[in-house]
Scaffold this motif. Sequence first.
Motif, short mmCIF file in Angstrom:
data_model
loop_
_atom_site.label_atom_id
_atom_site.label_comp_id
_atom_site.label_asym_id
_atom_site.label_seq_id
_atom_site.Cartn_x
_atom_site.Cartn_y
_atom_site.Cartn_z
N MET A 51 20.50 -24.92 52.04
CA MET A 51 20.15 -23.71 51.57
C MET A 51 21.17 -22.83 52.00
O MET A 51 21.86 -23.08 53.05
N ALA A 52 22.05 -22.04 51.07
CA ALA A 52 22.86 -20.99 51.60
C ALA A 52 22.38 -19.88 51.83
O ALA A 52 21.62 -19.33 51.21
N ASP A 53 23.19 -19.13 52.82
CA ASP A 53 22.93 -18.02 53.29
C ASP A 53 23.73 -16.83 52.70
O ASP A 53 25.09 -16.84 53.03
N TRP A 54 23.40 -16.26 51.65
CA TRP A 54 24.26 -15.21 50.74
C TRP A 54 23.94 -13.83 51.08
O TRP A 54 24.65 -12.92 50.87
N GLY A 55 23.47 -13.43 52.28
CA GLY A 55 23.28 -12.04 52.79
C GLY A 55 24.55 -11.58 53.01
O GLY A 55 24.90 -10.46 52.47
N PRO A 56 25.28 -12.13 53.97
CA PRO A 56 26.48 -11.49 54.46
C PRO A 56 27.52 -11.25 53.28
O PRO A 56 28.27 -10.18 53.35
N VAL A 57 27.71 -12.32 52.39
CA VAL A 57 28.41 -12.00 51.06
C VAL A 57 28.09 -10.78 50.11
O VAL A 57 28.76 -10.07 49.90
N LEU A 58 26.68 -10.70 50.03
CA LEU A 58 26.14 -9.76 49.23
C LEU A 58 26.63 -8.29 49.68
O LEU A 58 26.74 -7.18 49.13
N ILE A 59 26.06 -8.49 51.08
CA ILE A 59 26.24 -7.11 51.86
C ILE A 59 27.74 -6.89 52.21
O ILE A 59 27.99 -5.50 51.61
N ALA A 60 28.86 -7.43 52.29
CA ALA A 60 30.23 -7.11 52.35
C ALA A 60 30.62 -6.78 50.94
O ALA A 60 31.29 -5.99 50.97
N VAL A 114 20.44 -6.11 62.22
CA VAL A 114 19.30 -6.15 61.42
C VAL A 114 19.06 -7.71 61.21
O VAL A 114 17.87 -8.14 60.96
N GLY A 115 20.18 -8.30 60.68
CA GLY A 115 20.16 -9.71 60.61
C GLY A 115 19.87 -10.13 59.15
O GLY A 115 18.71 -10.57 58.75
N VAL A 116 20.42 -9.30 58.26
CA VAL A 116 20.03 -9.64 56.77
C VAL A 116 20.53 -10.86 56.20
O VAL A 116 21.64 -11.39 56.59
N HIS A 117 19.43 -11.54 55.64
CA HIS A 117 19.86 -12.83 55.06
C HIS A 117 19.07 -13.29 53.86
O HIS A 117 18.02 -12.71 53.45
N VAL A 118 19.94 -13.74 52.92
CA VAL A 118 19.38 -14.10 51.36
C VAL A 118 19.62 -15.48 51.22
O VAL A 118 20.75 -15.78 51.30
N TYR A 119 18.45 -16.38 51.37
CA TYR A 119 18.82 -17.95 51.15
C TYR A 119 18.34 -18.38 49.82
O TYR A 119 17.66 -17.94 49.09
N THR A 120 19.33 -19.07 49.17
CA THR A 120 19.14 -19.69 47.65
C THR A 120 19.10 -21.11 47.98
O THR A 120 19.54 -21.70 48.79
N ASP A 121 18.56 -21.76 46.88
CA ASP A 121 18.41 -23.32 46.79
C ASP A 121 19.66 -23.95 46.09
O ASP A 121 20.05 -23.36 45.04
#
Length: 69
Positions: free
Chosen positions: A1-10, A62-69
């Motif tokens: 699983m990849a954490d896309w939260g930091p990328v999307l927020i940035a 806050v720790g924003v995380h967006v996980y994808t498969d």
Amino acid sequence: MADWGPVLIAVALFVLLSPGLLFQLPGKGKLIEFGNMQTSGASILVHAIIYFGLITILLVAVGVHVYTD
């Protein structure tokens, strides 16, 4: 699983806080100018500080995380 939260927020913050796109702080003639599509060195510095503060709050505190498969 990849954490896309930091990328999307940035990316979202980078686009929204580009000096002159939505607003410019400090403006060339006023304190705040909206949608003038111009920039200055002081404006770049202020927007960079705001960007760093918001990304730090959103990713670390806050720790924003967006996980994808």
